[in-house]
Design a protein around this motif. Structure first.
Motif, mmCIF file in Angstrom:
data_model
loop_
_atom_site.group_PDB
_atom_site.id
_atom_site.type_symbol
_atom_site.label_atom_id
_atom_site.label_comp_id
_atom_site.label_asym_id
_atom_site.label_seq_id
_atom_site.Cartn_x
_atom_site.Cartn_y
_atom_site.Cartn_z
ATOM 1 N N TYR A 1 0.819 -1.210 0.000
ATOM 2 C CA TYR A 1 0.000 0.000 0.000
ATOM 3 C C TYR A 1 0.859 1.270 0.000
ATOM 4 O O TYR A 1 0.508 2.259 -0.636
ATOM 5 C CB TYR A 1 -0.980 0.021 1.175
ATOM 6 C CG TYR A 1 -2.229 -0.777 0.911
ATOM 7 C CD1 TYR A 1 -3.097 -0.416 -0.113
ATOM 8 C CD2 TYR A 1 -2.543 -1.896 1.673
ATOM 9 C CE1 TYR A 1 -4.247 -1.145 -0.373
ATOM 10 C CE2 TYR A 1 -3.689 -2.629 1.422
ATOM 11 C CZ TYR A 1 -4.533 -2.259 0.399
ATOM 12 O OH TYR A 1 -5.670 -2.972 0.143
ATOM 13 N N ILE A 2 1.977 1.229 0.683
ATOM 14 C CA ILE A 2 2.871 2.388 0.670
ATOM 15 C C ILE A 2 3.474 2.556 -0.726
ATOM 16 O O ILE A 2 3.604 3.675 -1.223
ATOM 17 C CB ILE A 2 3.953 2.257 1.759
ATOM 18 C CG1 ILE A 2 3.294 2.372 3.138
ATOM 19 C CG2 ILE A 2 5.038 3.318 1.589
ATOM 20 C CD1 ILE A 2 4.193 1.991 4.290
ATOM 21 N N THR A 3 3.800 1.445 -1.369
ATOM 22 C CA THR A 3 4.292 1.499 -2.749
ATOM 23 C C THR A 3 3.211 2.065 -3.675
ATOM 24 O O THR A 3 3.504 2.876 -4.556
ATOM 25 C CB THR A 3 4.728 0.100 -3.217
ATOM 26 O OG1 THR A 3 5.753 -0.371 -2.335
ATOM 27 C CG2 THR A 3 5.257 0.127 -4.643
ATOM 28 N N LEU A 4 1.970 1.665 -3.464
ATOM 29 C CA LEU A 4 0.859 2.210 -4.249
ATOM 30 C C LEU A 4 0.727 3.712 -4.026
ATOM 31 O O LEU A 4 0.530 4.474 -4.986
ATOM 32 C CB LEU A 4 -0.444 1.501 -3.878
ATOM 33 C CG LEU A 4 -1.715 1.997 -4.564
ATOM 34 C CD1 LEU A 4 -1.610 1.829 -6.083
ATOM 35 C CD2 LEU A 4 -2.927 1.257 -4.019
ATOM 36 N N PHE A 5 0.851 4.141 -2.773
ATOM 37 C CA PHE A 5 0.826 5.572 -2.464
ATOM 38 C C PHE A 5 1.914 6.299 -3.256
ATOM 39 O O PHE A 5 1.666 7.346 -3.852
ATOM 40 C CB PHE A 5 1.014 5.783 -0.955
ATOM 41 C CG PHE A 5 1.250 7.207 -0.556
ATOM 42 C CD1 PHE A 5 0.214 8.128 -0.563
ATOM 43 C CD2 PHE A 5 2.512 7.634 -0.161
ATOM 44 C CE1 PHE A 5 0.428 9.450 -0.194
ATOM 45 C CE2 PHE A 5 2.733 8.945 0.211
ATOM 46 C CZ PHE A 5 1.694 9.856 0.190
ATOM 47 N N GLY A 6 3.115 5.745 -3.272
ATOM 48 C CA GLY A 6 4.218 6.349 -4.020
ATOM 49 C C GLY A 6 3.965 6.359 -5.518
ATOM 50 O O GLY A 6 4.273 7.343 -6.194
ATOM 51 N N ALA A 7 3.399 5.281 -6.042
ATOM 52 C CA ALA A 7 3.114 5.214 -7.476
ATOM 53 C C ALA A 7 2.088 6.271 -7.880
ATOM 54 O O ALA A 7 2.261 6.961 -8.890
ATOM 55 C CB ALA A 7 2.615 3.817 -7.845
ATOM 56 N N VAL A 8 1.043 6.416 -7.084
ATOM 57 C CA VAL A 8 0.035 7.437 -7.386
ATOM 58 C C VAL A 8 0.647 8.830 -7.244
ATOM 59 O O VAL A 8 0.370 9.724 -8.063
ATOM 60 C CB VAL A 8 -1.227 7.270 -6.501
ATOM 61 C CG1 VAL A 8 -2.204 8.412 -6.720
ATOM 62 C CG2 VAL A 8 -1.904 5.940 -6.792
ATOM 63 N N SER A 9 1.502 9.014 -6.267
ATOM 64 C CA SER A 9 2.174 10.308 -6.094
ATOM 65 C C SER A 9 3.061 10.617 -7.300
ATOM 66 O O SER A 9 3.122 11.765 -7.753
ATOM 67 C CB SER A 9 3.012 10.314 -4.814
ATOM 68 O OG SER A 9 2.180 10.196 -3.686
ATOM 69 N N ALA A 10 3.730 9.605 -7.841
ATOM 70 C CA ALA A 10 4.553 9.793 -9.039
ATOM 71 C C ALA A 10 3.679 10.137 -10.244
ATOM 72 O O ALA A 10 4.040 10.996 -11.067
ATOM 73 C CB ALA A 10 5.380 8.539 -9.317
ATOM 74 N N ILE A 11 2.525 9.503 -10.338
ATOM 75 C CA ILE A 11 1.587 9.807 -11.426
ATOM 76 C C ILE A 11 1.103 11.247 -11.312
ATOM 77 O O ILE A 11 1.005 11.967 -12.309
ATOM 78 C CB ILE A 11 0.400 8.809 -11.418
ATOM 79 C CG1 ILE A 11 0.895 7.424 -11.850
ATOM 80 C CG2 ILE A 11 -0.740 9.295 -12.300
ATOM 81 C CD1 ILE A 11 -0.100 6.303 -11.634
ATOM 82 N N SER B 1 -4.398 8.534 -3.625
ATOM 83 C CA SER B 1 -3.191 8.204 -2.864
ATOM 84 C C SER B 1 -3.520 8.125 -1.370
ATOM 85 O O SER B 1 -2.979 7.278 -0.660
ATOM 86 C CB SER B 1 -2.072 9.220 -3.126
ATOM 87 O OG SER B 1 -2.341 10.464 -2.516
ATOM 88 N N ALA B 2 -4.424 8.975 -0.919
ATOM 89 C CA ALA B 2 -4.820 8.958 0.490
ATOM 90 C C ALA B 2 -5.523 7.645 0.852
ATOM 91 O O ALA B 2 -5.375 7.155 1.974
ATOM 92 C CB ALA B 2 -5.717 10.141 0.810
ATOM 93 N N LEU B 3 -6.251 7.059 -0.094
ATOM 94 C CA LEU B 3 -6.932 5.790 0.175
ATOM 95 C C LEU B 3 -5.931 4.690 0.515
ATOM 96 O O LEU B 3 -6.188 3.851 1.385
ATOM 97 C CB LEU B 3 -7.782 5.369 -1.030
ATOM 98 C CG LEU B 3 -9.050 6.168 -1.264
ATOM 99 C CD1 LEU B 3 -9.739 5.695 -2.539
ATOM 100 C CD2 LEU B 3 -9.984 6.053 -0.070
ATOM 101 N N ALA B 4 -4.787 4.708 -0.160
ATOM 102 C CA ALA B 4 -3.758 3.712 0.147
ATOM 103 C C ALA B 4 -3.261 3.872 1.585
ATOM 104 O O ALA B 4 -3.038 2.883 2.289
ATOM 105 C CB ALA B 4 -2.600 3.828 -0.845
ATOM 106 N N LEU B 5 -3.104 5.103 2.015
ATOM 107 C CA LEU B 5 -2.650 5.336 3.394
ATOM 108 C C LEU B 5 -3.734 5.010 4.412
ATOM 109 O O LEU B 5 -3.426 4.581 5.532
ATOM 110 C CB LEU B 5 -2.182 6.780 3.559
ATOM 111 C CG LEU B 5 -0.877 7.127 2.849
ATOM 112 C CD1 LEU B 5 -0.534 8.591 3.073
ATOM 113 C CD2 LEU B 5 0.255 6.233 3.303
#
Length: 146
Positions: free
Chosen positions: A29-39, A122-126
């Protein structure tokens, strides 16, 4: 020596399959947060390059949220190795950051709707991380300190 018992109990639970599965899920989930942040940051760059609105706020916030991802990930790794302090920080950040992200996005006129939606994703992942870090597997590994 009461603290030594607490550490031994926590260490005993760290090797349990449910505990390690929970940490693996948190890392995803933290990786997903980072991926969405990169997008988000990439989209801001494309928008700026094509002449569309890209404010300083969008650039700075996008960069900061992307930059904190490896820090949170590293804290999660340390927590999975037994650091209560790192675990507590991950648990706290995963609770505060989504509230801050969504709260700021709700300020009218601050950012375009597409930006707010992506940041909300991204907040949903957190939010998922916040729930997992309060779940039974990780509570057993890190009993509440009194």
């Amino acid at each position: 020596m009461a603290n030594a018992g607490d550490i031994t109990t926590a260490t005993a639970h760290l090797g349990d399959a449910p505990t390690q599965e929970a940490f693996t899920t948190v890392k995803k989930y933290i990786t997903l947060f980072g991926a969405v942040s990169a997008i988000v940051l990439g989209t801001v760059a494309v928008m700026a390059f094509t002449g569309h609105e890209a404010t300083s706020f969008m650039w700075i916030r996008g960069a900061i949220l992307l930059a904190v991802t490896p820090l949170i990930y590293r804290m999660t790794v340390r927590a999975s190795e037994g650091s209560y302090k790192a675990f507590d920080r991950v648990r706290t950040l995963s609770t505060i950051l989504p509230v801050a992200i969504i709260g700021v996005d709700l300020i009218p006129g601050l950012c375009p709707a597409w930006y707010a939606v992506l940041q909300g994703l991204s907040a949903l992942a957190l939010i998922a991380v916040a729930f997992i870090t309060r779940g039974s597997a990780l509570r057993a590994a890190f009993p509440e300190k009194k």
